[in-house]
Design a protein around this motif. Sequence first.
Motif, short mmCIF file in Angstrom:
data_model
loop_
_atom_site.label_atom_id
_atom_site.label_comp_id
_atom_site.label_asym_id
_atom_site.label_seq_id
_atom_site.Cartn_x
_atom_site.Cartn_y
_atom_site.Cartn_z
N SER A 172 0.86 -1.18 0.00
CA SER A 172 0.00 0.00 0.00
C SER A 172 0.89 1.23 0.00
CB SER A 172 -0.92 0.00 1.21
OG SER A 172 -0.17 0.13 2.39
N LEU A 173 0.34 2.30 -0.49
CA LEU A 173 1.07 3.55 -0.58
C LEU A 173 0.14 4.66 -0.14
CD1 LEU A 173 3.61 5.13 -1.59
CD2 LEU A 173 2.48 5.22 -3.83
N GLN A 174 0.57 5.44 0.83
CA GLN A 174 -0.24 6.56 1.30
C GLN A 174 0.15 7.79 0.48
OE1 GLN A 174 0.18 7.51 5.42
NE2 GLN A 174 -1.42 9.04 5.37
N VAL A 175 -0.83 8.41 -0.12
CA VAL A 175 -0.60 9.57 -0.96
C VAL A 175 -1.36 10.76 -0.40
CG1 VAL A 175 -0.88 10.53 -3.29
CG2 VAL A 175 -0.30 8.11 -3.00
N ILE A 176 -0.67 11.86 -0.25
CA ILE A 176 -1.33 13.11 0.14
C ILE A 176 -1.56 13.87 -1.16
CG2 ILE A 176 -1.14 15.24 1.45
CD1 ILE A 176 0.68 13.65 3.39
N ASN A 230 0.80 9.34 -13.08
CA ASN A 230 1.94 10.18 -13.43
C ASN A 230 2.80 10.52 -12.22
OD1 ASN A 230 1.30 10.27 -16.15
ND2 ASN A 230 0.12 12.17 -15.97
N ARG A 231 2.17 10.81 -11.11
CA ARG A 231 2.91 11.20 -9.89
C ARG A 231 3.62 10.02 -9.24
NH1 ARG A 231 0.16 15.92 -6.68
NH2 ARG A 231 -0.75 17.11 -8.37
N THR A 232 2.97 8.86 -9.22
CA THR A 232 3.55 7.72 -8.49
C THR A 232 4.32 6.76 -9.39
OG1 THR A 232 1.54 6.38 -8.75
CG2 THR A 232 1.70 7.78 -6.77
N GLY A 233 4.03 6.77 -10.67
CA GLY A 233 4.66 5.81 -11.57
C GLY A 233 4.07 4.42 -11.45
N ILE A 234 2.93 4.32 -10.80
CA ILE A 234 2.26 3.02 -10.59
C ILE A 234 0.99 3.00 -11.42
CG2 ILE A 234 1.17 1.51 -8.90
CD1 ILE A 234 2.92 2.87 -6.76
#
Length: 177
Positions: A147-151, A172-176
């Motif tokens: 999991s990845l927490q994104v603000i 685009n921001r995470t590359g995922i």
Amino acid sequence: MELLNIMGSFSEQMAEFWNLLIRFGFNAVATTFVVILYSRISKRKEFYFSYFAISIAVFLLVFLLESVTLELGFALGLFAIFGIIRYRTDAIPPKEMTYLFVIIAVSVINALSEDHVGYFGLTLVNVLLIGTLGALEKVLLMRQEDSLQVIYENIENVHKDKEEELIKDLENRTGIK
């Protein structure tokens, strides 16, 4: 006569001192293996210090208070203090709490098992506990998801009608994908 009593007492104290050092060594090795196992599945290094510090504190507390009879009220008071500390701190994820419990269990086992098992039995218990933990991690880790927490500050995209823009921006921001 007095000198014999002092020497007898001194030899008993030295035997207890060596017992403390050996058991502390068992605890340090077991704790190190648990932290190494934890470090392989988690990159959260902020818990390493806590695990070692709690392990040392619990081991010494239990080892030194082994012969003291604690009343129920005192034990409940300790749990109340730990409960208050738990609620006053940041939330700790379940996996980190599980490892914390394992660290406490290993420390208590290494401190109190003297009457029940010798050093060979203590080694076996530590190996079984850490080996089982490692096997569970290996088997269950295959079924885990990351999991990845994104603000996310682009509030305009957080709308039912702009789902495609939101997903594209996050990709685009995470590359995922």
